[in-house]
Write an enzyme that holds these catalytic residues in place. Sequence first.
Site, PDB file in Angstrom:
ATOM      1  N   SER A 280      -5.089 -70.987 -49.718  1.00  0.00           N
ATOM      2  CA  SER A 280      -6.027 -69.823 -49.696  1.00  0.00           C
ATOM      3  C   SER A 280      -5.208 -68.790 -50.067  1.00  0.00           C
ATOM      4  O   SER A 280      -3.653 -68.627 -50.026  1.00  0.00           O
ATOM      5  CB  SER A 280      -6.521 -69.790 -48.342  1.00  0.00           C
ATOM      6  OG  SER A 280      -5.608 -68.916 -47.347  1.00  0.00           O
ATOM      7  N   LYS A 281      -5.656 -67.513 -50.413  1.00  0.00           N
ATOM      8  CA  LYS A 281      -4.946 -66.423 -50.860  1.00  0.00           C
ATOM      9  C   LYS A 281      -4.096 -66.076 -49.829  1.00  0.00           C
ATOM     10  O   LYS A 281      -3.150 -65.400 -50.084  1.00  0.00           O
ATOM     11  CB  LYS A 281      -6.014 -65.342 -51.214  1.00  0.00           C
ATOM     12  CG  LYS A 281      -6.607 -65.403 -52.570  1.00  0.00           C
ATOM     13  CD  LYS A 281      -7.039 -64.409 -53.197  1.00  0.00           C
ATOM     14  CE  LYS A 281      -7.451 -64.248 -54.854  1.00  0.00           C
ATOM     15  NZ  LYS A 281      -8.069 -63.306 -55.013  1.00  0.00           N
ATOM     16  N   ARG A 282      -4.413 -66.144 -48.482  1.00  0.00           N
ATOM     17  CA  ARG A 282      -3.546 -65.582 -47.338  1.00  0.00           C
ATOM     18  C   ARG A 282      -2.505 -66.261 -47.028  1.00  0.00           C
ATOM     19  O   ARG A 282      -1.503 -65.585 -46.802  1.00  0.00           O
ATOM     20  CB  ARG A 282      -4.428 -65.534 -46.226  1.00  0.00           C
ATOM     21  CG  ARG A 282      -4.934 -64.099 -45.735  1.00  0.00           C
ATOM     22  CD  ARG A 282      -5.870 -64.139 -44.820  1.00  0.00           C
ATOM     23  NE  ARG A 282      -7.328 -64.572 -45.087  1.00  0.00           N
ATOM     24  CZ  ARG A 282      -7.726 -65.800 -44.404  1.00  0.00           C
ATOM     25  NH1 ARG A 282      -7.276 -66.136 -43.281  1.00  0.00           N
ATOM     26  NH2 ARG A 282      -8.953 -66.242 -44.867  1.00  0.00           N
ATOM     27  N   ASN A 283      -2.369 -67.571 -47.310  1.00  0.00           N
ATOM     28  CA  ASN A 283      -1.243 -68.146 -46.950  1.00  0.00           C
ATOM     29  C   ASN A 283      -0.375 -68.980 -47.928  1.00  0.00           C
ATOM     30  O   ASN A 283       0.379 -69.883 -47.485  1.00  0.00           O
ATOM     31  CB  ASN A 283      -1.493 -69.182 -45.665  1.00  0.00           C
ATOM     32  CG  ASN A 283      -2.337 -70.375 -46.131  1.00  0.00           C
ATOM     33  OD1 ASN A 283      -2.312 -70.708 -47.107  1.00  0.00           O
ATOM     34  ND2 ASN A 283      -2.955 -70.842 -45.217  1.00  0.00           N
TER      35      ASN A 283
END
Length: 494
Positions: free
Chosen positions: A260-263
């Site tokens: 995901s973009k976050r991790n």
Amino acid sequence: MSDAPKVRVRFAPSPTGYLHIGGVRTALYCWLYAKQKGGDFILRIEDTDQERSTDEAVQVVLDAMQWLGLDWSEGPTVDGAPTLGGGDHGPYFQTQRKHLYAEYADKLIADGKAYRCYASKKEIHEARQAFEKEHGKGFKFQSPWRDRDASEGDPSAPHSIRFKAPKTGVTGWVDKVKGRIDVPNDTQQDFILMRSDGLPLYNFGCVVDDHAMGITLVVRGDDHVINTAPQILLYEALGATSPEFGHLPMVLGKNGKKLSKRNTEVAVAALDYRDLGYLPDAVLNYLARLGWSHGDQEIFTRDELIAKFDWEHVGSNASKYDLKKFLHVQSQHLRMLDEDTLATMVVPFLKARGLEVAADNATLRAALGPVKLRAATFIELADGLDYFFRDDVTYEEKAKKKFLKPELAGNLEKLAEIVESASAFDEETLERDVLAWTEPAELKMKFVAQPARVAMTGRTRSPGLYETMVLLGRDKTIARLRAAAEVAKQAEPA
Ligand code: GLU
């Protein structure tokens, strides 16, 4: 002739502002399957979340699909691409299909398979609180309207339409990827099909559309496994045959978490790969292999993928994204391109670095061959070509520190002299003349070649020493060797 129905598969993204690379893999498997079977690949935009599904967010999906060359036989039309989109089962945006959802909901109500529920938010909230106080988790709302007479409600008042879920029995399917899955019906609740705004909730919209669009196989991420039994129950309630289902395991990052973009530090949005200088065919090749195998073959052209793809070899375990492998696949595809294509495609990447170079530039043409062997992406290719088109070199800090040192300055000056007086400016002559100096002097080549490479290119990775000289031309070679010798003299002694 087989009388199996024509394969109709669909990709049904909810626009979120970017097309996730895992979603691209889902689209790809469907697309490959449709192409292989001469079937239809349908693009349906699930835009019921009107806050997120802006025109721009939809456009990003269309752009990404087009860049990847995942053309759809039915779906949104695209200006200037007359072969994309259209079809007999439109519109292909859920927000434009409200009439259909209303029609199906009315039918389910009339058949006693669904009901209007007038319970207020407050009422549901209170029921939840009371349940949780006594039993903890696992609340399922039991609407009092399930068994009330329809005439007790006022359809002009706000309400939702709920499915009358069966309380006994088991619902199951043979998943194309995961095998047999069975779910007891008593785990289902009377889930909401539609609220007063006329927009369907996911399960209902999905079933209405897949049914109305004649989809034969539904493939999606395995985060949707939980939705499949409710969907099959809906098909049954509609008296319709459900399609086949296949659920693809997630793509995980290096850290084992969902990509995901976050991790993750790698690019997650499909169009980022375009901007990073990847080739669509390489992206598809890598994604195809991420979860599917065909013996130990790694590199596939698009046509090979179409011919060889099969569901039997799609793995049921999550796959890990591996950037090194991806770059390897990309580098192989870069090498497959013919020179004209390569030149034309690298021009915009040179331009982005402030270099105006024509695709037919002779230096560009000559340098492409050797430089592409040391590059994976177009960004790397442009980086490796950069120094041929500048007046001055910029030295990489590390390379400069290591090789432009006072004790090596003499070697650079001597090399400049040899290049200046060489009887011919070609690789053989240059090599012969240089060896005539280094061999009797027992001078190791690395004390000449590495500083010279840094002098000419600013870096330590480049085509061979003599190859680079010839590509640069005699004057530039001499000037750069001498300029670097001066820099070396000024450096701190080691
Ligand atoms: N809009 C859903 C999603 O993006 C589609 C799931 C499905 O393919 O049924 O997850």
